[in-house]
Write a protein that holds these residues in place. Structure first.
Motif, mmCIF file in Angstrom:
data_model
loop_
_atom_site.group_PDB
_atom_site.id
_atom_site.type_symbol
_atom_site.label_atom_id
_atom_site.label_comp_id
_atom_site.label_asym_id
_atom_site.label_seq_id
_atom_site.Cartn_x
_atom_site.Cartn_y
_atom_site.Cartn_z
ATOM 1 N N LEU A 50 0.926 -1.113 -0.018
ATOM 2 C CA LEU A 50 0.051 0.069 0.136
ATOM 3 C C LEU A 50 0.787 1.379 -0.098
ATOM 4 O O LEU A 50 0.507 2.279 -0.701
ATOM 5 N N ALA A 51 1.825 1.259 0.968
ATOM 6 C CA ALA A 51 2.934 2.367 0.932
ATOM 7 C C ALA A 51 3.555 2.496 -0.413
ATOM 8 O O ALA A 51 3.546 4.113 -1.032
ATOM 9 N N GLY A 64 2.396 1.496 -3.447
ATOM 10 C CA GLY A 64 1.486 2.060 -4.421
ATOM 11 C C GLY A 64 0.981 3.421 -4.220
ATOM 12 O O GLY A 64 0.854 4.357 -5.183
ATOM 13 N N ILE A 65 0.860 3.987 -2.932
ATOM 14 C CA ILE A 65 0.814 5.355 -2.676
ATOM 15 C C ILE A 65 1.787 6.205 -3.394
ATOM 16 O O ILE A 65 1.700 7.364 -3.940
ATOM 17 N N VAL A 66 3.163 5.915 -2.884
ATOM 18 C CA VAL A 66 4.430 6.614 -3.411
ATOM 19 C C VAL A 66 4.212 6.657 -5.108
ATOM 20 O O VAL A 66 4.199 7.902 -5.670
ATOM 21 N N GLN A 90 1.725 6.441 -7.050
ATOM 22 C CA GLN A 90 0.626 7.184 -7.617
ATOM 23 C C GLN A 90 0.898 8.756 -7.365
ATOM 24 O O GLN A 90 0.731 9.538 -8.048
ATOM 25 N N THR A 91 1.480 8.895 -5.966
ATOM 26 C CA THR A 91 1.871 10.389 -5.996
ATOM 27 C C THR A 91 2.916 11.038 -6.817
ATOM 28 O O THR A 91 2.753 12.071 -7.179
ATOM 29 N N SER A 98 3.553 1.704 -13.000
ATOM 30 C CA SER A 98 3.719 0.400 -12.251
ATOM 31 C C SER A 98 4.757 -0.373 -13.003
ATOM 32 O O SER A 98 4.706 -0.472 -14.229
#
Length: 52
Positions: free
Chosen positions: A7-8, A10-12, A14-15, A20
């Motif tokens: 999750l972390a 993925g957030i980084v 996306q930000t 991917s």
């Protein structure tokens, strides 16, 4: 831990708008393959009669 890390990351990604490194479906198929691979050997050992 693995879910939290994923999750972390993925957030980084996306930000920062980083693509991917692998298509999500391909990653899930790879994880499924790893899971099956880990379970395969003990399962085979249970099916083969043990000689003592």
């Amino acid at each position: 831990m693995a879910l939290g890390t994923g999750l972390a990351i993925g957030i980084v990604f996306q930000t920062l708008r980083i693509p991917s490194p692998a298509p999500p479906m391909l990653g899930l198929i790879g994880l499924f393959g790893m899971f099956i691979g880990q379970r395969l050997i003990p399962w085979i050992k249970l099916l083969i009669p043990h000689k003592s």
